[in-house]
Scaffold this motif. Structure first.
Motif, short mmCIF file in Angstrom:
data_model
loop_
_atom_site.label_atom_id
_atom_site.label_comp_id
_atom_site.label_asym_id
_atom_site.label_seq_id
_atom_site.Cartn_x
_atom_site.Cartn_y
_atom_site.Cartn_z
N GLY A 111 0.81 -1.21 0.00
CA GLY A 111 0.00 0.00 0.00
C GLY A 111 0.85 1.26 0.00
N SER A 112 1.93 1.26 0.78
CA SER A 112 2.81 2.42 0.83
C SER A 112 3.48 2.67 -0.51
CB SER A 112 3.88 2.22 1.91
OG SER A 112 3.30 2.08 3.19
N ALA A 113 3.93 1.61 -1.18
CA ALA A 113 4.59 1.75 -2.47
C ALA A 113 3.61 2.23 -3.54
CB ALA A 113 5.23 0.43 -2.89
N GLN A 114 2.41 1.64 -3.56
CA GLN A 114 1.44 2.01 -4.59
C GLN A 114 0.89 3.42 -4.39
OE1 GLN A 114 -1.50 -0.60 -5.99
NE2 GLN A 114 -0.18 -2.41 -6.03
N ALA A 115 1.06 3.97 -3.18
CA ALA A 115 0.56 5.31 -2.91
C ALA A 115 1.16 6.36 -3.83
CB ALA A 115 0.85 5.69 -1.44
N GLN A 116 2.39 6.14 -4.29
CA GLN A 116 3.06 7.13 -5.13
C GLN A 116 2.95 6.82 -6.63
OE1 GLN A 116 4.32 10.10 -4.08
NE2 GLN A 116 3.20 9.35 -2.32
N CYS A 117 2.20 5.81 -6.99
CA CYS A 117 2.09 5.46 -8.41
C CYS A 117 1.20 6.44 -9.17
CB CYS A 117 1.57 4.02 -8.56
SG CYS A 117 2.76 2.76 -8.03
N TRP A 118 -0.01 6.68 -8.68
CA TRP A 118 -0.92 7.59 -9.38
C TRP A 118 -0.37 9.02 -9.46
CZ3 TRP A 118 -5.07 7.51 -12.47
CH2 TRP A 118 -5.84 8.67 -12.60
N PRO A 119 0.09 9.63 -8.36
CA PRO A 119 0.58 11.01 -8.46
C PRO A 119 1.70 11.19 -9.48
CG PRO A 119 0.30 10.41 -6.17
CD PRO A 119 0.13 9.15 -6.96
N ASN A 120 2.64 10.25 -9.53
CA ASN A 120 3.77 10.39 -10.44
C ASN A 120 3.42 10.05 -11.87
OD1 ASN A 120 6.33 11.10 -8.79
ND2 ASN A 120 5.22 9.63 -7.53
N CYS A 121 2.49 9.15 -12.05
CA CYS A 121 1.99 8.85 -13.39
C CYS A 121 1.31 10.11 -13.95
CB CYS A 121 1.01 7.68 -13.32
SG CYS A 121 0.72 6.88 -14.90
N ILE A 122 0.49 10.76 -13.13
CA ILE A 122 -0.22 11.97 -13.55
C ILE A 122 0.76 13.10 -13.81
CG2 ILE A 122 -1.81 13.76 -12.76
CD1 ILE A 122 -3.13 11.13 -13.64
N LYS A 123 1.78 13.24 -12.97
CA LYS A 123 2.76 14.32 -13.15
C LYS A 123 3.46 14.20 -14.51
CE LYS A 123 6.99 16.29 -11.10
NZ LYS A 123 6.52 17.67 -10.86
N CYS A 124 3.88 12.99 -14.86
CA CYS A 124 4.56 12.79 -16.13
C CYS A 124 3.61 13.01 -17.31
CB CYS A 124 5.17 11.40 -16.19
SG CYS A 124 6.10 11.05 -17.71
N LEU A 125 2.43 12.41 -17.26
CA LEU A 125 1.48 12.55 -18.36
C LEU A 125 1.09 14.01 -18.58
CD1 LEU A 125 -0.87 9.51 -17.73
CD2 LEU A 125 0.43 9.94 -19.81
N GLY A 126 0.85 14.73 -17.47
CA GLY A 126 0.45 16.12 -17.59
C GLY A 126 1.47 16.98 -18.27
N SER A 127 2.73 16.59 -18.20
CA SER A 127 3.79 17.39 -18.81
C SER A 127 3.87 17.21 -20.32
CB SER A 127 5.14 17.04 -18.17
OG SER A 127 5.52 15.71 -18.50
N TRP A 128 3.20 16.19 -20.86
CA TRP A 128 3.34 15.87 -22.29
C TRP A 128 2.25 16.46 -23.16
CZ3 TRP A 128 7.12 14.06 -25.22
CH2 TRP A 128 8.18 13.38 -24.62
N TYR A 129 1.16 16.96 -22.58
CA TYR A 129 0.01 17.36 -23.39
C TYR A 129 -0.30 18.84 -23.23
CZ TYR A 129 -0.91 12.48 -24.39
OH TYR A 129 -0.79 11.19 -24.85
N PRO A 130 -0.71 19.50 -24.31
CA PRO A 130 -1.08 20.92 -24.22
C PRO A 130 -2.30 21.10 -23.33
CG PRO A 130 -1.65 20.01 -26.38
CD PRO A 130 -0.82 18.97 -25.69
N ASP A 131 -2.42 22.29 -22.75
CA ASP A 131 -3.48 22.54 -21.79
C ASP A 131 -4.87 22.41 -22.41
OD1 ASP A 131 -1.53 23.09 -19.87
OD2 ASP A 131 -1.36 25.16 -20.54
N SER A 132 -5.00 22.64 -23.70
CA SER A 132 -6.32 22.62 -24.34
C SER A 132 -6.94 21.23 -24.39
CB SER A 132 -6.22 23.18 -25.76
OG SER A 132 -5.31 22.42 -26.54
N VAL A 133 -6.12 20.17 -24.29
CA VAL A 133 -6.65 18.80 -24.33
C VAL A 133 -6.35 18.04 -23.04
CG1 VAL A 133 -6.51 18.67 -26.85
CG2 VAL A 133 -4.58 17.89 -25.46
N ARG A 134 -5.93 18.76 -22.01
CA ARG A 134 -5.55 18.10 -20.76
C ARG A 134 -6.70 17.26 -20.18
NH1 ARG A 134 -1.81 19.24 -16.70
NH2 ARG A 134 -1.15 21.13 -17.79
N ASN A 135 -7.89 17.83 -20.11
CA ASN A 135 -9.02 17.11 -19.52
C ASN A 135 -9.40 15.88 -20.33
OD1 ASN A 135 -9.48 18.86 -17.26
ND2 ASN A 135 -10.36 20.36 -18.66
N SER A 136 -9.38 16.01 -21.66
CA SER A 136 -9.70 14.86 -22.52
C SER A 136 -8.71 13.73 -22.29
CB SER A 136 -9.67 15.29 -23.99
OG SER A 136 -10.60 16.30 -24.25
#
Length: 425
Positions: A111-136
């Motif tokens: 549980g402790s290890a998996q706690a940091q999976c979603w936040p870091n996955c989102i951080k990396c993905l968010g850096s790759w896409y323009p703001d206009s399609v972020r929600n999609s």
């Protein structure tokens, strides 16, 4: 197939992140599948089986909030990949033990290890896409959680029935470990590849900060506490439906066991569609008003739950329609409120705290996953099934009000905060 090298990189990162995060459920779901075996073969009582749930869920929630800055300091690729490997190592030998406290310890590490999976996955993905399609993008990505849950349960059941309950952990651990190694090698950010993303608002200093924002400082970020409260309310309602809907259908509506089991998936099916569609809807019809779009969705989830309860005696067709809609509108905003918005809030004003912000919001929301059981049990015992449904409707209302409060803060600070809702030309 790809129109540009950038599109190829975006697709690879998206697919790798989707598979890697979905794989975390391969190590979450087996516990629920093998509980009966643990009780029968090892004589572990139900009370202790309940504590095993807590061993997994409590650190998952708390460590998201406390250790979020790790990803901002060491980078999402290293943090995400290392946590996947640690999760796999912790569960690889689970089936070799027969001791409750060893089970408890291994689940705590998982549980402790998996706690940091979603936040870091989102951080990396968010850096790759323009703001206009972020929600999609985040809306489509959110389907990995629901698909991962289905795959995790299916694989665990196959291994349990084909071999034994002790075999339900090793193969999933190998799969997660392989994906963890792949993440460490390839789950890079645009900065690591020296790539600039067109149409993406650049913060003046976010990439230069060392990610040292404290937990208390995170709560002072405008709108973040309100978003965290909304996610908490959504998760309590969702897990209530996951855990109690089959029993309600069986006892109150007199469904057969087969009907109750099949119908209980209607909420999750709606969740998959809602997660995939809501981001597209928000980007197309709520440009500059992402919070407003999620607020409408949460309100409609409360209306759908009320309609389901009031028409529950009208038959399975009405039950299916309103439960499906409740799943669409409850699960749909999750990837936006738990991914897109906190990711942007964590990066604004020169912060490098996207992982910490996402971790705080989802960690606070995940507190509801282990509080849900005793709360619903107490309410249903004193006020019956009606009390349970009215509580879920009330929580949905609180979540909508929290989003409305965040929207009012945004409106009052418009021009001061470059939130992603201001589309970049």
């Amino acid at each position: 197939m790809f129109s540009s090298p950038l599109q190829r990189s975006q697709t690879i990162i998206f697919l790798l992140g989707w598979l890697a995060y979905a794989s975390t459920y391969l190590l979450r779901k087996p516990l629920g599948v093998v509980k009966t075996d643990l009780e029968e073969s090892l004589s572990i009582p139900k009370t202790q089986l309940g504590w095993l749930d807590t061993a997994l869920l409590l650190p998952y929630a708390v460590m998201q909030m406390l250790l979020g800055p790790l990803g901002d300091r060491f980078g999402p690729r290293r943090t995400f990949g290392t946590c996947l490997l640690l999760s796999a190592i912790s569960m690889a030998t689970f089936g070799s033990w027969s001791n409750f406290w060893m089970f408890f310890f291994l689940l705590f590490i998982n549980g402790s290890a998996q706690a940091q999976c979603w936040p870091n996955c989102i951080k990396c993905l968010g850096s790759w896409y323009p703001d206009s399609v972020r929600n999609s993008m985040f809306g489509m990505f959110g389907t990995c959680a629901f698909a991962g849950g289905i795959m995790g349960t299916s694989l665990a059941v196959y291994l349990q029935t084909s071999y034994s309950w002790r075999s339900a952990f090793f193969l999933p651990s190998i799969i997660v470990a392989i994906l963890g190694a792949v993440v460490l090698m390839f789950f890079t950010t645009p900065e690591e590849q020296n790539v600039e993303i067109p149409g993406k608002m650049q913060s003046s200093a976010s990439s230069k900060s060392s990610g040292n924002t404290t937990w208390l400082q995170m709560w002072k970020i405008p709108m973040l506490p309100e978003v965290a409260v909304a996610v908490f309310c959504l998760k309590v309602v969702r897990y209530c439906m996951y855990m109690w809907l089959p029993m309600y259908l069986l006892n109150a509506l007199k469904y057969t066991k087969a009907q109750a089991g099949m119908f209980s998936t209607t909420f999750e099916i709606g969740g998959v569609l809602g997660s995939a569609v809501i981001g597209i809807v928000i980007d197309r019809y709520f440009k500059g008003r992402s919070l407003a779009g999620t607020g409408y969705s949460i309100t409609l989830s409360a209306v759908s739950l009320l309609a389901f309860y009031l028409t529950s005696s009208w038959g399975i067709v009405f039950n299916t329609v309103f439960m499906f809609l409740a799943g669409v509108f409850n699960c749909g905003p999750d990837s936006i409120l738990g991914g897109s918005i906190p990711n942007e809030l964590g990066e604004m004003d020169g912060r490098n705290a996207a992982a910490a912000a996402v971790g705080l919001v989802n960690g606070f929301g995940s507190v509801g996953t282990f509080l849900e059981g005793p709360i619903i049990g107490l309410i249903s015992a004193h006020y019956g099934w009606s009390g349970m449904f009215y509580m879920m409707i009330g929580l949905s209302g609180v979540g909508a009000l929290a989003v409305l409060r965040a929207l009012s803060i945004y409106n009052s600070r418009q021009g001061k905060i470059p939130l992603e809702m201001e589309e970049v030309a």
